[in-house]
Design an enzyme around this catalytic site. Sequence first.
Site, mmCIF file in Angstrom:
data_model
loop_
_atom_site.group_PDB
_atom_site.id
_atom_site.type_symbol
_atom_site.label_atom_id
_atom_site.label_comp_id
_atom_site.label_asym_id
_atom_site.label_seq_id
_atom_site.Cartn_x
_atom_site.Cartn_y
_atom_site.Cartn_z
ATOM 1 N N ILE A 1 0.906 -1.155 0.000
ATOM 2 C CA ILE A 1 0.000 0.000 0.000
ATOM 3 C C ILE A 1 0.937 1.195 0.000
ATOM 4 O O ILE A 1 1.684 1.402 0.959
ATOM 5 C CB ILE A 1 -0.912 0.072 1.243
ATOM 6 C CG1 ILE A 1 -1.953 -1.049 1.243
ATOM 7 C CG2 ILE A 1 -1.629 1.442 1.280
ATOM 8 C CD1 ILE A 1 -2.918 -1.010 2.428
ATOM 9 N N TYR A 2 0.943 1.929 -1.087
ATOM 10 C CA TYR A 2 1.795 3.109 -1.195
ATOM 11 C C TYR A 2 0.979 4.290 -1.682
ATOM 12 O O TYR A 2 0.105 4.134 -2.545
ATOM 13 C CB TYR A 2 2.961 2.860 -2.167
ATOM 14 C CG TYR A 2 4.039 1.993 -1.571
ATOM 15 C CD1 TYR A 2 4.918 2.507 -0.621
ATOM 16 C CD2 TYR A 2 4.170 0.667 -1.935
ATOM 17 C CE1 TYR A 2 5.894 1.712 -0.053
ATOM 18 C CE2 TYR A 2 5.150 -0.138 -1.386
ATOM 19 C CZ TYR A 2 6.016 0.397 -0.438
ATOM 20 O OH TYR A 2 6.977 -0.401 0.119
ATOM 21 N N TYR B 1 -0.888 0.001 10.706
ATOM 22 C CA TYR B 1 -1.407 -1.365 10.774
ATOM 23 C C TYR B 1 -1.836 -1.735 12.192
ATOM 24 O O TYR B 1 -2.844 -2.414 12.371
ATOM 25 C CB TYR B 1 -0.404 -2.364 10.196
ATOM 26 C CG TYR B 1 -0.268 -2.197 8.701
ATOM 27 C CD1 TYR B 1 -1.371 -2.411 7.870
ATOM 28 C CD2 TYR B 1 0.909 -1.778 8.122
ATOM 29 C CE1 TYR B 1 -1.278 -2.228 6.498
ATOM 30 C CE2 TYR B 1 1.015 -1.595 6.747
ATOM 31 C CZ TYR B 1 -0.083 -1.826 5.941
ATOM 32 O OH TYR B 1 0.000 -1.639 4.587
#
Length: 173
Positions: free
Chosen positions: A97-98, A143
């Site tokens: 995920i960027y 996260y």
Amino acid sequence: MESIKIKKATEQDIDRLQLIGKQTFAETFSSENSEENMREYLEKEFSIEKLKSELTDENSEFYFAKLDNETIGYLKINIGQSQTEIKGTNSLEIERIYVLREFYGKKVGQILYYKAIEIAKGNNVDYVWLGVWEQNLRAIRFYEKNGFVEFNKHVFVLGEDEQTDIMMKLKLN
């Protein structure tokens, strides 16, 4: 401002994927890594050949986050044998995920994350897992905030440099 839209990437998007992949990885990690290691990694991991094989892999999917037709981030997920490490069929890996740095703090990563969870639930997996560089505290906090817990570590090689990734997972079922 328009809302952020999520669009699945196809082979026709390969140039856009290469561009956003290289740009976001470089923005995220260039300051902590040598120029030579970064160049080697970006050329290998974001080559057209490698991206093409990933885009045509039925167990891997890429999604773009788009705002006003501009690609501002992306997600890569893997299931089954395409997972980089845990090859269990009851899990989904969030490999990437960027988000472009200028869009940090605008919930783009969270929207991409929700897309990954939606896909995981649609595939009826037991858990979602990922690896995150131990020095990427921003991502680790993200996260943890989303319920992930550390369960292992593994080595990630960037150019000539061996780095430690923290492996994290979220139980769904």
